[in-house]
Design an enzyme around this catalytic site. Structure first.
Site, PDB file in Angstrom:
ATOM      1  N   GLU A 189      -4.898   3.998   5.667  1.00 42.61           N
ATOM      2  CA  GLU A 189      -4.946   3.964   4.231  1.00 42.61           C
ATOM      3  C   GLU A 189      -5.527   4.871   3.351  1.00 42.61           C
ATOM      4  OE1 GLU A 189      -5.930  -0.125   2.768  1.00 42.61           O
ATOM      5  OE2 GLU A 189      -6.817   0.815   0.971  1.00 42.61           O
ATOM      6  N   SER A 202     -11.289   0.063   2.929  1.00 44.61           N
ATOM      7  CA  SER A 202     -10.578  -0.049   4.249  1.00 44.61           C
ATOM      8  C   SER A 202      -9.843   1.226   4.768  1.00 44.61           C
ATOM      9  CB  SER A 202      -9.438  -1.076   4.051  1.00 44.61           C
ATOM     10  OG  SER A 202      -9.797  -2.525   3.495  1.00 44.61           O
ATOM     11  N   ARG A 229       0.874  -1.303  -0.012  1.00 50.81           N
ATOM     12  CA  ARG A 229      -0.029   0.023   0.019  1.00 50.81           C
ATOM     13  C   ARG A 229       0.823   1.212   0.008  1.00 50.81           C
ATOM     14  NH1 ARG A 229      -2.672  -3.669  -0.580  1.00 50.81           N
ATOM     15  NH2 ARG A 229      -4.904  -4.157   0.154  1.00 50.81           N
TER      16      ARG A 229
HETATM   17  C1  LIG Z   1     -15.653  -0.178  -1.601  1.00 50.55           C
HETATM   18  C2  LIG Z   1     -14.201   0.089  -1.808  1.00 50.55           C
HETATM   19  C3  LIG Z   1     -13.394  -0.916  -2.041  1.00 50.55           C
HETATM   20  C4  LIG Z   1     -11.985  -0.882  -2.053  1.00 50.55           C
HETATM   21  N1  LIG Z   1     -11.187  -1.842  -2.136  1.00 50.55           N
HETATM   22  C5  LIG Z   1      -9.719  -1.875  -2.555  1.00 50.55           C
HETATM   23  C6  LIG Z   1      -9.106  -2.915  -2.391  1.00 50.55           C
HETATM   24  O1  LIG Z   1      -9.444  -3.937  -2.436  1.00 50.55           O
HETATM   25  N2  LIG Z   1      -7.737  -2.764  -2.592  1.00 50.55           N
HETATM   26  C7  LIG Z   1      -7.157  -1.436  -2.752  1.00 50.55           C
HETATM   27  O2  LIG Z   1      -5.863  -1.272  -2.595  1.00 50.55           O
HETATM   28  N3  LIG Z   1      -7.701  -0.461  -2.514  1.00 50.55           N
HETATM   29  C8  LIG Z   1      -9.409  -0.307  -2.485  1.00 50.55           C
HETATM   30  N4  LIG Z   1     -10.116   0.613  -2.293  1.00 50.55           N
HETATM   31  C9  LIG Z   1      -9.276   2.013  -2.159  1.00 50.55           C
HETATM   32  C10 LIG Z   1      -9.533   2.687  -3.656  1.00 50.55           C
HETATM   33  O3  LIG Z   1     -10.463   2.100  -4.521  1.00 50.55           O
HETATM   34  C11 LIG Z   1      -8.070   2.754  -4.396  1.00 50.55           C
HETATM   35  O4  LIG Z   1      -7.061   3.254  -3.570  1.00 50.55           O
HETATM   36  C12 LIG Z   1      -8.182   3.476  -5.606  1.00 50.55           C
HETATM   37  O5  LIG Z   1      -6.837   3.171  -6.394  1.00 50.55           O
HETATM   38  C13 LIG Z   1      -8.434   4.862  -5.667  1.00 50.55           C
HETATM   39  O6  LIG Z   1      -8.310   5.347  -6.801  1.00 50.55           O
HETATM   40  P1  LIG Z   1      -9.023   6.868  -6.982  1.00 50.55           P
HETATM   41  O7  LIG Z   1      -8.698   7.027  -8.436  1.00 50.55           O
HETATM   42  O8  LIG Z   1     -10.521   6.850  -6.424  1.00 50.55           O
HETATM   43  O9  LIG Z   1      -8.125   7.566  -6.037  1.00 50.55           O
HETATM   44  P2  LIG Z   1      -8.647   9.019  -5.234  1.00 50.55           P
HETATM   45  O10 LIG Z   1      -9.301   8.660  -4.145  1.00 50.55           O
HETATM   46  O11 LIG Z   1      -8.904  10.006  -6.103  1.00 50.55           O
HETATM   47  O12 LIG Z   1      -7.096   9.350  -4.662  1.00 50.55           O
HETATM   48  C14 LIG Z   1      -6.009   8.588  -3.984  1.00 50.55           C
HETATM   49  C15 LIG Z   1      -4.825   9.194  -3.692  1.00 50.55           C
HETATM   50  O13 LIG Z   1      -4.140   8.986  -5.333  1.00 50.55           O
HETATM   51  C16 LIG Z   1      -3.788  10.303  -5.780  1.00 50.55           C
HETATM   52  N5  LIG Z   1      -3.966  10.428  -7.181  1.00 50.55           N
HETATM   53  C17 LIG Z   1      -4.966  10.058  -7.638  1.00 50.55           C
HETATM   54  N6  LIG Z   1      -4.768  10.049  -9.029  1.00 50.55           N
HETATM   55  C18 LIG Z   1      -3.577  10.363  -9.298  1.00 50.55           C
HETATM   56  C19 LIG Z   1      -2.672  10.544 -10.359  1.00 50.55           C
HETATM   57  N7  LIG Z   1      -3.184  10.515 -11.581  1.00 50.55           N
HETATM   58  N8  LIG Z   1      -1.494  10.939 -10.494  1.00 50.55           N
HETATM   59  C20 LIG Z   1      -1.029  11.082  -8.933  1.00 50.55           C
HETATM   60  N9  LIG Z   1      -1.773  10.799  -7.946  1.00 50.55           N
HETATM   61  C21 LIG Z   1      -3.001  10.593  -8.154  1.00 50.55           C
HETATM   62  C22 LIG Z   1      -4.639  11.286  -5.064  1.00 50.55           C
HETATM   63  O14 LIG Z   1      -3.931  12.602  -4.881  1.00 50.55           O
HETATM   64  C23 LIG Z   1      -4.733  10.658  -3.611  1.00 50.55           C
HETATM   65  O15 LIG Z   1      -3.575  10.975  -2.889  1.00 50.55           O
HETATM   66  C24 LIG Z   1     -11.362   0.466  -2.010  1.00 50.55           C
HETATM   67  C25 LIG Z   1     -12.253   1.675  -1.976  1.00 50.55           C
HETATM   68  C26 LIG Z   1     -13.804   1.516  -1.973  1.00 50.55           C
HETATM   69  C27 LIG Z   1     -14.616   2.728  -1.795  1.00 50.55           C
END
Ligand SMILES: Cc1cc2nc3c(=O)[nH]c(=O)nc-3n(C[C@H](O)[C@H](O)[C@H](O)COP(=O)(O)OP(=O)(O)OC[C@H]3O[C@@H](n4cnc5c(N)ncnc54)[C@H](O)[C@@H]3O)c2cc1C
Length: 342
Positions: free
Chosen positions: A336, A239, A167
């Site tokens: 996380e 999480s 992570r």
């Molecule tokens: C129901 C649910 C289940 C989930 N299950 C999992 C799982 O099984 N495993 C897991 O690892 N995660 C899980 N997650 C967490 C999440 O889905 C992941 O971390 C996902 O990768 C976040 O993507 P996002 O585009 O929504 O990022 P955001 O929430 O928009 O951003 C997250 C972080 O990444 C940075 N970021 C985003 N895009 C970029 C970019 N293009 N360049 C640089 N930095 C960037 C942001 O600044 C921020 O710090 C879950 C979340 C939910 C709601």
């Protein structure tokens, strides 16, 4: 070329799966590197800090919002290059993560099927090295293309330069947060290579000799559906905390107090313990609820909020959980979910 649309006082709650938080002073969607360059120029002209937003599924926005420019990544595109059984796929970072997984499933490209149904964008996947069901995305990433938001210059990071671990990645460091990920190059395989090592998956396939890639995706989607609250009813970022990685000494002490504590080997001789087990069996917090904020009964690592909950209520609740774990085990647990505030 049209001027970039920069909105003022955009409510961020609508851009996150928690559906909580205040406004962004400025907000822009970018769908190309040229638009990204315009957004960066704007931020520099206003001396505004920049926050990079994907799908907002790993984010808790403060009630007071963010006094800067939020740049929402909508850079799309998929380019495929095949090299015998290996397939290299260059993906725009604003593509949906699960849409990309589905694309690989449909084309028989193996490597990321266990990461089905994770919300968010392709560009955020390397940031916290998303993982699930025995797989981490780092194992399928060839390189990551970025733009430095301080200078506007492009830079490509090799897999090693991304500094991946559980992570974690370079992109979560103070320096790494300056890099806007625009594209991710994946390396997947035409050769079947099912990873059934994770307990839930292993149990699911007791009667199958070698499940197909479609069967694995179906299994993951089905298993996951019981582990999270209904996203149409509740706000959550999945999480809220990581599973804790501790030294062998700390683990041995914990085992004396709680002989049944499960453990998994982690790199460098460390030990990973499932925090859900600690929250449930040590702290008795499974399903714990204060006001509109709760831990999910089926998976206590998942914190969720009812409509109308505030970021301060989530903060207070999370802090109380962290204190309870510290009191019972002496361990400082790590979040996380990323917090965004002024
Ligand atoms: C129901 C649910 C289940 C989930 N299950 C999992 C799982 O099984 N495993 C897991 O690892 N995660 C899980 N997650 C967490 C999440 O889905 C992941 O971390 C996902 O990768 C976040 O993507 P996002 O585009 O929504 O990022 P955001 O929430 O928009 O951003 C997250 C972080 O990444 C940075 N970021 C985003 N895009 C970029 C970019 N293009 N360049 C640089 N930095 C960037 C942001 O600044 C921020 O710090 C879950 C979340 C939910 C709601």
């Amino acid at each position: 070329m049209e001027a970039l649309d920069i909105r003022e006082n955009e409510p961020l709650a609508a851009h996150t799966t928690f559906r909580i938080g205040g406004n962004a002073r400025y907000f822009a969607r970018v769908s190309s590197e040229n638009e990204l360059a315009d957004a960066i120029t704007f931020a520099h002209a206003q001396s505004a800090p920049v926050f990079i937003l994907g799908g907002g599924s790993n984010l808790l926005v403060a009630d007071s919002g963010f006094e800067g420019l939020v740049i929402k990544n909508e850079i799309k595109g998929v380019e495929v290059r095949e090299q015998e059984n290996l397939v290299f796929i260059d993906v725009g970072a604003g593509e949906s993560w699960d849409g990309f997984v589905e694309y690989c499933i449909n084309n028989g490209y193996w490597g990321i099927e266990n990461l089905s149904a994770i919300p968010g964008t392709v560009g955020a996947a390397p940031v916290q090295n998303i993982g699930a069901y025995g797989i981490e995305v780092k194992d399928a990433i060839e390189s990551v293309r970025t733009v430095d938001i301080r200078t506007g210059e492009q830079r490509t990071f090799s897999n090693t330069e991304c500094g991946f671990s559980y992570r974690e990645s370079f992109f979560k460091t103070v320096e790494g947060k300056n890099f806007f990920i625009t594209h991710v190059e994946f390396r997947v395989s035409r050769l079947p290579r099912p990873n059934l090592s994770y307990k839930d998956i292993k149990e699911y396939f007791t009667n199958e000799e070698k499940p197909s890639i479609v069967q694995i995706r179906d299994a993951v989607v089905k298993i996951r559906s019981g582990k999270f609250p209904d996203l149409s009813q509740f706000g959550t970022a999945g999480s809220f905390w990581k599973n804790q990685i501790i030294s062998i000494d700390v683990y041995e002490k914990l085992k004396v107090a709680y002989p049944l504590v499960p453990s998994f080997p982690a790199p460098e001789g460390l030990v990973k313990i499932p925090l859900a087990w600690i929250l449930d069996h040590v702290c008795g917090l499974k399903g714990h609820k204060i006001g509109k904020v709760s831990l999910y009964k089926n998976q206590p690592l998942v914190l969720y909020a009812e409509s109308g909950a505030t970021a301060s209520e989530v903060e207070a609740f999370a802090t109380a959980i962290e204190r309870a774990v510290k009191e019972k085990t002496g361990i400082d647990i790590e979040r996380e979910v990323k917090s965004l505030s002024c």
